[in-house]
Design a protein around this motif. Structure first.
Motif, short mmCIF file in Angstrom:
data_model
loop_
_atom_site.label_atom_id
_atom_site.label_comp_id
_atom_site.label_asym_id
_atom_site.label_seq_id
_atom_site.Cartn_x
_atom_site.Cartn_y
_atom_site.Cartn_z
N VAL A 62 -2.84 34.31 71.27
CA VAL A 62 -3.81 33.22 71.39
C VAL A 62 -3.55 32.24 70.24
O VAL A 62 -3.68 32.59 69.08
N GLU A 63 -3.15 31.02 70.61
CA GLU A 63 -2.84 29.99 69.61
C GLU A 63 -3.94 28.93 69.59
O GLU A 63 -4.25 28.34 70.62
N VAL A 64 -4.50 28.71 68.41
CA VAL A 64 -5.51 27.67 68.22
C VAL A 64 -4.79 26.48 67.60
O VAL A 64 -4.18 26.60 66.54
N ARG A 65 -4.86 25.33 68.28
CA ARG A 65 -4.16 24.13 67.80
C ARG A 65 -5.12 22.95 67.73
O ARG A 65 -6.11 22.90 68.46
N THR A 66 -4.79 22.00 66.88
CA THR A 66 -5.55 20.76 66.82
C THR A 66 -5.24 19.96 68.08
O THR A 66 -4.30 20.27 68.81
N ASP A 67 -5.99 18.88 68.30
CA ASP A 67 -5.72 18.02 69.45
C ASP A 67 -4.34 17.39 69.35
O ASP A 67 -3.74 17.03 70.37
N ASP A 68 -3.81 17.28 68.13
CA ASP A 68 -2.47 16.73 67.93
C ASP A 68 -1.37 17.77 68.11
O ASP A 68 -0.18 17.46 68.03
N GLY A 69 -1.77 19.04 68.31
CA GLY A 69 -0.78 20.09 68.56
C GLY A 69 -0.39 20.91 67.35
O GLY A 69 0.47 21.78 67.44
N ASP A 70 -1.03 20.65 66.19
CA ASP A 70 -0.71 21.43 64.99
C ASP A 70 -1.37 22.82 65.08
O ASP A 70 -2.55 22.94 65.40
N LEU A 71 -0.60 23.85 64.76
CA LEU A 71 -1.10 25.22 64.81
C LEU A 71 -2.10 25.45 63.68
O LEU A 71 -1.82 25.19 62.51
N VAL A 72 -3.29 25.93 64.04
CA VAL A 72 -4.33 26.23 63.07
C VAL A 72 -4.37 27.73 62.79
O VAL A 72 -4.39 28.16 61.65
N GLU A 73 -4.41 28.51 63.86
CA GLU A 73 -4.44 29.97 63.77
C GLU A 73 -3.75 30.56 64.99
O GLU A 73 -3.69 29.91 66.04
N ALA A 74 -3.30 31.79 64.81
CA ALA A 74 -2.75 32.54 65.95
C ALA A 74 -3.30 33.96 65.88
O ALA A 74 -3.41 34.54 64.79
N HIS A 75 -3.69 34.48 67.02
CA HIS A 75 -4.23 35.83 67.12
C HIS A 75 -3.43 36.57 68.17
O HIS A 75 -3.13 36.02 69.23
N GLY A 76 -3.08 37.81 67.91
CA GLY A 76 -2.27 38.57 68.87
C GLY A 76 -2.85 39.92 69.18
O GLY A 76 -3.67 40.46 68.44
N GLY A 77 -2.40 40.48 70.29
CA GLY A 77 -2.74 41.84 70.66
C GLY A 77 -4.10 42.00 71.31
O GLY A 77 -4.71 43.06 71.23
N TYR A 78 -4.58 40.98 71.99
CA TYR A 78 -5.89 41.07 72.63
C TYR A 78 -5.75 41.29 74.13
O TYR A 78 -4.73 40.99 74.72
N ALA A 79 -6.81 41.81 74.71
CA ALA A 79 -6.90 41.98 76.16
C ALA A 79 -8.20 41.32 76.63
O ALA A 79 -9.22 41.41 75.95
N LEU A 80 -8.14 40.67 77.76
CA LEU A 80 -9.30 40.00 78.33
C LEU A 80 -10.32 41.03 78.78
O LEU A 80 -9.99 41.97 79.50
N ARG A 81 -11.58 40.88 78.34
CA ARG A 81 -12.62 41.83 78.70
C ARG A 81 -13.71 41.21 79.57
O ARG A 81 -14.26 41.89 80.42
N ALA A 82 -14.03 39.93 79.36
CA ALA A 82 -15.10 39.31 80.15
C ALA A 82 -14.95 37.80 80.16
O ALA A 82 -14.48 37.21 79.19
N ILE A 83 -15.36 37.20 81.27
CA ILE A 83 -15.40 35.74 81.41
C ILE A 83 -16.79 35.40 81.95
O ILE A 83 -17.21 35.95 82.96
N THR A 84 -17.47 34.50 81.26
CA THR A 84 -18.79 34.05 81.70
C THR A 84 -18.76 32.54 81.85
O THR A 84 -18.31 31.83 80.95
N TYR A 85 -19.27 32.05 82.98
CA TYR A 85 -19.31 30.61 83.22
C TYR A 85 -20.72 30.10 83.01
O TYR A 85 -21.68 30.65 83.55
N ASP A 86 -20.87 29.06 82.18
CA ASP A 86 -22.15 28.42 81.95
C ASP A 86 -22.18 27.14 82.80
O ASP A 86 -21.51 26.16 82.47
N LYS A 87 -22.93 27.18 83.88
CA LYS A 87 -22.96 26.07 84.83
C LYS A 87 -23.49 24.79 84.19
O LYS A 87 -22.97 23.71 84.43
N ASP A 88 -24.54 24.92 83.36
CA ASP A 88 -25.13 23.75 82.73
C ASP A 88 -24.17 23.06 81.77
O ASP A 88 -24.04 21.84 81.76
N LYS A 89 -23.48 23.86 80.95
CA LYS A 89 -22.56 23.29 79.96
C LYS A 89 -21.15 23.10 80.52
O LYS A 89 -20.31 22.48 79.90
N GLN A 90 -20.91 23.69 81.69
CA GLN A 90 -19.58 23.64 82.33
C GLN A 90 -18.50 24.20 81.39
O GLN A 90 -17.44 23.62 81.22
N THR A 91 -18.81 25.35 80.80
CA THR A 91 -17.87 26.01 79.90
C THR A 91 -17.68 27.46 80.32
O THR A 91 -18.53 28.06 80.98
#
Length: 119
Positions: free
Chosen positions: A38-67
């Motif tokens: 998982v790479e976190v980058r600025t809007d300009d594409g600069d790498l801020v942080e990187a995280h590795g070795g994760y597995a997806l556990r849950a996805i929740t959709y917020d209809k009001d916030k559309q996130t």
């Protein structure tokens, strides 16, 4: 900011958990997120942080916030999982052996007691 090329509003890493808040995307894109890196980058594409070795556990959709809120947890890699399986098999084998040995010791002890009573 972007996380793996997806617009992100926030992210938080606590212990074994990584939580991402993603927007302007769809479920299919989110569900196919590469959580191994998982790479976190600025809007300009600069790498801020990187995280590795994760597995997806849950996805929740917020209809009001559309996130989408994505929860990931650290995942055991294949070699770790394999090592754990081998250890479990070995423990089972040792448990069986110790049970058999205990039965033999009990038998020998009983026979010795019986022989001692006869003398």
């Amino acid at each position: 900011m972007k996380i793996n090329e997806i617009k992100a509003l926030d992210y938080q890493c606590q212990g074994d958990s990584l939580t991402l808040v993603l927007s302007e995307t769809d479920f299919e894109t989110v569900s196919n997120l590469n959580t191994a890196l998982v790479e976190v980058r600025t809007d300009d594409g600069d790498l801020v942080e990187a995280h590795g070795g994760y597995a997806l556990r849950a996805i929740t959709y917020d209809k009001d916030k559309q996130t989408y809120t994505v929860v990931c947890t650290t995942a055991a890699d294949d070699t770790t999982a394999q090592a754990i399986s081998q250890l479990v098999a070995k423990v089972d084998e040792l448990t069986t052996s110790s049970t058999a040995l205990a039965a033999q010791v009990d038998y020998i002890s009983m026979m010795t007691d019986t022989d001692m009573e006869g003398e």
